[in-house]
Scaffold this active site. Structure first.
Site: not given
Ligand code: LUZ
Ligand code: MOS
Length: 757
Positions: A197, A228, A232, A310, A342, A440, A509, A712
């Site tokens: 991702q 999901f 990331e 979060r 997610r 965030t 996010a 999400e």
């Molecule tokens: N990933 C991230 C996320 O690095 N920062 C976030 O605030 C976030 N929020 C939701 C899903 N992935």
């Molecule tokens: Mo995310 S939990 O990779 O939006």
């Protein structure tokens, strides 16, 4: 061309034909090596000795790489540099990578793995957040948000309840497991195809581990078979390993984790152990709320600090509570490093407030929905983090759900069913959601787009967006098709590649379509303005009178004057640039960690679900009869894609709350290490009926074409499944002492039905 809102996810055509390309489908170069990871067979200990000799001697094994072969840094941590690529002298979780076996085939590499022997001096293993807290084992300093004066407010409460909750982890179960393919290029450059991702973090980490400049590393992503959040951060190590081996061997190297390896080596959603204290007035207003969240972060930081944050942002879900104190501790344990999933800590926070409300309702003797309704967020309320709630749809979605789905009739039906059935009971729960959209971490909220118009009028678009099944490429095409007013067939979305779009944030996010869509919109509009000038010169008229529609150029009449392709040809002859690169950064957002106040979210997404279940009280098994949702899409630009996101997220949320059970033993070994022992919802356990009604709203200017982020937020409707089950259990066993320990598996339901009868 008006936006075709009924558009299908264009990837579906290659998906159903089996033509979609994933990492494992790439045509590999001759001489490609295959790699398998050798990982820790204990959760915590000192490595005394490893014997690779038999493995190295196996015919077909090319080389085994360890931390000693790293020319740069043995470090892959993102937020905090606390994570080695390969263990050096200690192992910190069962499944921690120690070495990479590279061989002529995956089969040989696997065989070689069995020939490696390792001697580990075992150290004490921590598997739960509570143990970690007791031992002072943390990732970083705790975080705390506060609003009002909680201590004082508790003094004025009519009712005060305290309790504990637990929510378990969750396996991402992307259909495509982690993998990467590294190919050497000339001058020591490396191209890596990764199922990630976050192409930029893969590029950056490879450069860091190899000790080379980022421009030597090209990362390319066609699409993922699901992410999901699991890709990331955690797609990175495998890509780095492939690159490292390729760097040394000057050959292509491929690594694809099989399901067992993936389940054992990768992190999951964070389990949380939490305590709450909730105080209400006589008329059911929540006056004060206090929590402590213990996050089981696993062996290193990864994204845990951001996920913990979060949790605090979403600790009060859709409710306005004037006095709030929340605290989160990221607890370091000997589990695989837990990661994004997610919802990113939001669901874990919301489960606690919903548990506190359920507990209060049970003790006071009212329905939870009365407390929920009494405390719903209103316009201009303040979140605990200082943001003022604007364009709030909490009450609107709640009231719409109640009236559209005729809640009174539903409740009457359930009541009379429960009266007339002894061995089956039904339960109902409402679940409102409020989810903040933006990373965030404010600096991450940006994206770029590179748009080429080719001289035959076809269009190629590159962005930072990674297609992982969510349909973002289709949305990008829609934007360009809309601006240029040309058919979608004229547009191609290129792979996501770090040489075309650099320094990108991960696709995460829920913000991918917003950020990359806005960048695409800016680029396309700039090209359109230029093309209108070309047209106005060609037609000897003013730029303002030029209209592009359905592939033709018009001015002041119904008759088209030029085709889109004519226009592009004229632009070429006039030497006008047909390429545009645009940058978008979300305006208006900020957050100050020193005060824990600010305006971190571009906007919020709202909605309400009504979930009903039937429990078989002889067996403890259950079905979800229906989920009825009123969801705030804003102005959806792709109704089918967005509905797919709501349905998928809902079912994933229900799975987390009810049937997906990750189990480690006390030694930190994953027991649910195969799909025979880890159950995700299938078509038989999905709700019998899912209805989603769009809430009529204006959307938001910071949402792409006012179409709100959808990835999400709907996962959290699934939390209602837990409470629907709890209500069915209460109908059978009035002495049931509420427990908040997810997932609510059939075993747990059965025990609860017959507890203290
Ligand atoms: N990933 C991230 C996320 O690095 N920062 C976030 O605030 C976030 N929020 C939701 C899903 N992935
Ligand atoms: Mo995310 S939990 O990779 O939006």
């Amino acid at each position: 061309i008006a936006l075709k809102k009924s558009i299908k996810n264009l990837d579906s055509y290659t998906h159903v034909r089996g033509e979609s390309v994933y990492v494992d489908d790439i045509n590999i170069r001759q001489g490609t090596f295959h790699a398998v990871v050798f990982d820790a067979p204990k959760a915590h200990g000192r490595i005394k000795h490893i014997d690779y000799s038999k493995a190295e001697a196996l015919n077909g094994v090319e080389r085994i790489f360890t931390y000693k072969d790293i020319p740069g840094k043995n470090e892959i941590g993102g937020i905090i540099p606390d994570e080695p690529l390969f263990a050096e002298h200690e192992v910190h979780f069962w499944g921690m990578p120690i070495a990479l076996i590279v061989a002529e085939s995956e089969f040989i590499a696997r065989k070689a793995r069995q020939l490696i022997t390792i001697d580990i001096e075992e150290l004490p293993v921590i598997t739960t957040a509570k143990e970690a807290k007791a031992k002072g084992s943390f990732i970083n300093a705790p975080r705390s948000f506060s609003l009002g004066d909680t201590e004082k407010a508790f003094k004025n409460c009519e009712y005060i309840f305290e309790g504990e909750t637990f929510s378990n982890g969750q396996e991402h179960l992307y259909i495509e497991t982690q993998g990467a393919y590294a190919e050497p290029q000339e001058n020591g450059n490396i191209k890596v195809t990764s199922s990630t991702q976050g192409p930029t973090s893969v590029q950056k980490t490879i450069a860091q581990v190899l000790g080379v400049a980022m421009h030597k590393i090209e990362v390319d992503v066609t699409r993922l078979g699901g992410g999901f959040g699991g890709k990331e951060d955690q797609a990175t190590p495998w890509a780095v390993m492939a690159a490292l081996a390729s760097f040394h061997l000057k050959q292509s190297v491929k690594i694809i984790l099989n399901r067992h390896d993936d389940l054992r080596m990768t992190g999951k959603r964070h389990p949380y152990e939490s305590t709450y204290k909730i105080g209400l007035s006589k008329d059911l207003k929540i006056l004060a709320y206090q929590t402590e969240f213990l996050q089981n972060s696993g062996a290193s930081a990864d994204l845990s600090p951001a996920i913990a944050e979060r949790t605090l942002f979403h600790a009060t879900n859709s409710y306005y509570i004037p006095n709030v104190t929340t605290k989160v501790l990221s607890c370091k344990t000997n589990l695989p490093t837990n990661t994004a999933f997610r919802g990113f800590g939001g669901p874990q926070g919301m489960f606690v407030i919903e548990s506190a409300i359920a507990k209060a309702a049970h003790e006071i003797g009212v329905s939870a929905s009365q407390i929920q309704e009494t405390n719903l967020l209103e316009e201009n309320n303040t979140f605990s983090y200082g943001q003022i709630a604007k364009k709030v749809e909490a009450k609107n979605s709640w009231n719409s759900a109640k009236s559209i789905f005729n809640i009174e009739a539903l409740e009457r039906e359930i009541h009379s069913y429960n009266k007339t059935h002894i061995n089956f009971k039904k339960g109902l729960a409402l679940m409102p959601i409020t989810f903040g959209i933006s990373f965030t971490n404010t600096p991450m909220n940006h994206a770029r787009a590179l748009v080429h118009i080719y001289l035959d009028g076809s269009v190629g678009i590159s962005t930072a967006a990674v297609e992982m099944g969510q349909g973002v490429n289709t949305k990008m095409m829609q934007i360009a098709a809309d601006v240029f007013s040309i058919p979608i067939e004229k547009i191609k979305i290129e792979t996501t590649n770090t040489t075309r779009v650099a320094n990108t944030s991960p696709s995460a996010a829920s913000s991918t379509a917003d950020l990359n869509g806005k960048a695409t919109l800016i680029a396309c509009n700039a090209l359109l303005e230029r093309l209108k000038i070309v047209a106005s010169e060609a037609l000897e008229t003013s730029k303002e009178s030029i209209v592009l529609k359905d592939g033709f150029v018009y001015h002041n009449s119904e008759k088209p004057k030029l085709t889109w392709t004519d226009l592009i040809n004229k632009a070429m002859l006039n030497r006008v640039a047909l390429t545009e690169n645009a940058h978008y950064a979300t305006p208006d957002i900020h957050f100050d960690k020193s005060t824990e106040k600010g305006h971190p979210f571009a906007y919020h997404v709202y909605g309400t679900a009504i979930i009903t279940t039937t429990v078989d009280c002889t067996r403890g098994t259950y079905e979800f009869d229906s989920v009825k949702i009123v969801h705030d899409y804003g102005k959806s630009m792709s109704e089918g894609i967005d509905l797919g996101q709501v349905e998928g997220a809902l079912i994933q949320g229900i799975g987390w709350m009810t049937m997906e059970e990750i189990a480690y033993n006390d030694e930190g070994k994953l027991l649910s290490n195969a799909l025979s022992t880890y159950k995700v919802p299938d078509i038989f356990s999905a709700p019998k009926r899912v209805e989603v009604i769009p809430l009529e709203t204006d959307g938001h200017d910071l949402a792409i074409l006012k179409s709100k982020a959808v990835g999400e937020p709907p996962l959290m409707y699934g939390i209602g499944a837990y409470f629907a089950l709890q209500n069915a259990i209460k109908a059978f066993n009035p002495n049931y002492d509420l427990e908040f320990h997810a997932p609510m598996t059939p075993e747990k339901v059965l025990m609860s039905l017959y507890k203290n009868p």
